[in-house]
Design a protein around this motif. Structure first.
Motif, PDB file in Angstrom:
ATOM      1  N   ALA A  78      13.063   3.712  -5.808  1.00  0.00           N
ATOM      2  CA  ALA A  78      14.070   4.753  -6.020  1.00  0.00           C
ATOM      3  C   ALA A  78      13.722   5.607  -7.233  1.00  0.00           C
ATOM      4  O   ALA A  78      13.970   6.826  -7.231  1.00  0.00           O
ATOM      5  N   SER A  79      13.166   5.002  -8.275  1.00  0.00           N
ATOM      6  CA  SER A  79      12.757   5.771  -9.449  1.00  0.00           C
ATOM      7  C   SER A  79      11.684   6.790  -9.091  1.00  0.00           C
ATOM      8  O   SER A  79      11.726   7.946  -9.540  1.00  0.00           O
ATOM      9  N   LEU A  80      10.719   6.362  -8.279  1.00  0.00           N
ATOM     10  CA  LEU A  80       9.671   7.287  -7.847  1.00  0.00           C
ATOM     11  C   LEU A  80      10.253   8.435  -7.027  1.00  0.00           C
ATOM     12  O   LEU A  80       9.916   9.608  -7.253  1.00  0.00           O
ATOM     13  N   ALA A  81      11.130   8.084  -6.073  1.00  0.00           N
ATOM     14  CA  ALA A  81      11.712   9.120  -5.220  1.00  0.00           C
ATOM     15  C   ALA A  81      12.548  10.102  -6.031  1.00  0.00           C
ATOM     16  O   ALA A  81      12.475  11.326  -5.829  1.00  0.00           O
ATOM     17  N   ALA A 140       3.309   5.821  -5.433  1.00  0.00           N
ATOM     18  CA  ALA A 140       3.378   5.892  -6.896  1.00  0.00           C
ATOM     19  C   ALA A 140       2.251   6.749  -7.457  1.00  0.00           C
ATOM     20  O   ALA A 140       2.456   7.543  -8.387  1.00  0.00           O
ATOM     21  N   ILE A 141       1.057   6.606  -6.899  1.00  0.00           N
ATOM     22  CA  ILE A 141      -0.074   7.403  -7.383  1.00  0.00           C
ATOM     23  C   ILE A 141       0.163   8.876  -7.121  1.00  0.00           C
ATOM     24  O   ILE A 141      -0.101   9.733  -7.973  1.00  0.00           O
ATOM     25  N   ARG A 142       0.694   9.199  -5.944  1.00  0.00           N
ATOM     26  CA  ARG A 142       0.962  10.603  -5.622  1.00  0.00           C
ATOM     27  C   ARG A 142       2.018  11.204  -6.540  1.00  0.00           C
ATOM     28  O   ARG A 142       1.909  12.361  -6.958  1.00  0.00           O
ATOM     29  N   VAL A 143       3.051  10.428  -6.857  1.00  0.00           N
ATOM     30  CA  VAL A 143       4.149  10.959  -7.672  1.00  0.00           C
ATOM     31  C   VAL A 143       3.764  11.042  -9.145  1.00  0.00           C
ATOM     32  O   VAL A 143       4.071  12.035  -9.825  1.00  0.00           O
ATOM     33  N   ARG A 168      11.195   0.070   2.541  1.00  0.00           N
ATOM     34  CA  ARG A 168      10.016  -0.615   3.066  1.00  0.00           C
ATOM     35  C   ARG A 168       9.461  -1.692   2.135  1.00  0.00           C
ATOM     36  O   ARG A 168       8.950  -2.708   2.624  1.00  0.00           O
ATOM     37  N   PRO A 169       9.508  -1.549   0.805  1.00  0.00           N
ATOM     38  CA  PRO A 169       9.012  -2.639  -0.044  1.00  0.00           C
ATOM     39  C   PRO A 169       9.747  -3.954   0.153  1.00  0.00           C
ATOM     40  O   PRO A 169       9.220  -5.009  -0.202  1.00  0.00           O
ATOM     41  N   LEU A 170      10.956  -3.945   0.732  1.00  0.00           N
ATOM     42  CA  LEU A 170      11.686  -5.187   0.951  1.00  0.00           C
ATOM     43  C   LEU A 170      10.974  -6.095   1.947  1.00  0.00           C
ATOM     44  O   LEU A 170      11.295  -7.285   2.034  1.00  0.00           O
ATOM     45  N   LEU A 197       0.825  -1.203   0.000  1.00  0.00           N
ATOM     46  CA  LEU A 197       0.000   0.000   0.000  1.00  0.00           C
ATOM     47  C   LEU A 197       0.858   1.250   0.000  1.00  0.00           C
ATOM     48  O   LEU A 197       0.516   2.251  -0.666  1.00  0.00           O
ATOM     49  N   PHE A 198       1.952   1.207   0.742  1.00  0.00           N
ATOM     50  CA  PHE A 198       2.871   2.341   0.743  1.00  0.00           C
ATOM     51  C   PHE A 198       3.395   2.608  -0.662  1.00  0.00           C
ATOM     52  O   PHE A 198       3.383   3.751  -1.140  1.00  0.00           O
ATOM     53  N   LEU A 199       3.852   1.555  -1.336  1.00  0.00           N
ATOM     54  CA  LEU A 199       4.419   1.726  -2.669  1.00  0.00           C
ATOM     55  C   LEU A 199       3.355   2.188  -3.666  1.00  0.00           C
ATOM     56  O   LEU A 199       3.610   3.072  -4.494  1.00  0.00           O
ATOM     57  N   ALA A 200       2.155   1.604  -3.580  1.00  0.00           N
ATOM     58  CA  ALA A 200       1.094   1.973  -4.517  1.00  0.00           C
ATOM     59  C   ALA A 200       0.636   3.415  -4.297  1.00  0.00           C
ATOM     60  O   ALA A 200       0.486   4.189  -5.261  1.00  0.00           O
TER      61      ALA A 200
END
Length: 222
Positions: free
Chosen positions: A131-134, A29-32, A90-92, A23-26
């Motif tokens: 990392a790409s998103l960040a 990603a939506i915000r970015v 965190r995705p790890l 959920l964090f990653l999704a």
């Protein structure tokens, strides 16, 4: 932490932590990437991101409290502490939970070398995407920036994780450079794990072939 209290808690938290990581990653990603989304949707994604972080922080705090070891617990579980602080890692948790479920359910397991390669590949994909998103978020629109699109940041992450580092795209912001340093360290660690596992596998294959070969077949044998 006492074993009788640690194991039930960690088993109960495996699924929530994995869901929190996804959920964090999704939501991130939506915000970015969702530039044209309504502000209400972006606010909801921000709330999901904060809630995911709270789950990780709660898990670490409970395990620390039950351990009764003070700061020595943080020293022994420094990676968990870093994961709470750095969203990039965190995705790890998804990879960690997958391995724990496989062990607990005694599913058919791959060999050690195949597991290292599989987990390293999963980690590289998750880390590279995060990392790409960040990088895209902190570099987009900055003066003298070389990373202008999400595709640019994905290309940068691939070259950085593989330790190639073409240098055609580099971060110009302080936060972007911190992300780059973290990804470089992760890339070196993953590459070292894969290289070491592959070397060990080749050594075992060659040693096994040598043990199974009849003495008369060795070069120079009469």
């Amino acid at each position: 932490m006492d074993e009788r209290r640690r194991t039930p808690w960690e088993q109960r938290m495996e699924t929530p932590l994995s869901l929190a990581a996804l959920l964090f990653l999704a939501s991130y990603a939506i915000r970015v990437l969702g530039h044209g989304l309504p502000q209400a949707v972006r606010d909801a994604c921000l709330a999901v991101t904060a809630a995911a972080w709270a789950v990780f922080a709660l898990d670490f705090a409970v395990r620390w409290r039950h351990s009764g070891k003070g700061l020595s617990f943080v020293h022994r579980h420094w990676l968990d502490a870093v994961v709470v602080v750095l969203p990039l890692l965190r995705p790890l948790q998804v990879v960690r939970t997958y391995d724990a479920v496989q062990r607990r359910h005694e599913q058919p397991r791959l060999s050690l070398h195949a597991r290292v390669a599989t987990y390293a590949g999963m980690s590289a994909l998750l880390l590279g995407f995060a990392a790409s998103l960040a990088m895209y978020q902190v570099e987009r629109g900055r003066p003298h920036a070389t990373i202008h699109t999400f595709g640019d940041s994905v290309w940068w992450a691939c070259s950085t994780l593989s330790t190639v580092g073409y240098g055609d795209m580099v971060p110009v912001t302080p936060v972007g450079r911190l992300v780059a340093v973290a990804l470089m360290a992760c890339g070196l660690a993953l590459l070292g794990a894969i290289t070491g596992s592959f070397s060990s596998w080749m050594f075992q294959v060659f040693r096994r072939d040598g043990d199974e070969r009849p003495p008369g077949n060795f070069p120079g044998a009469p």
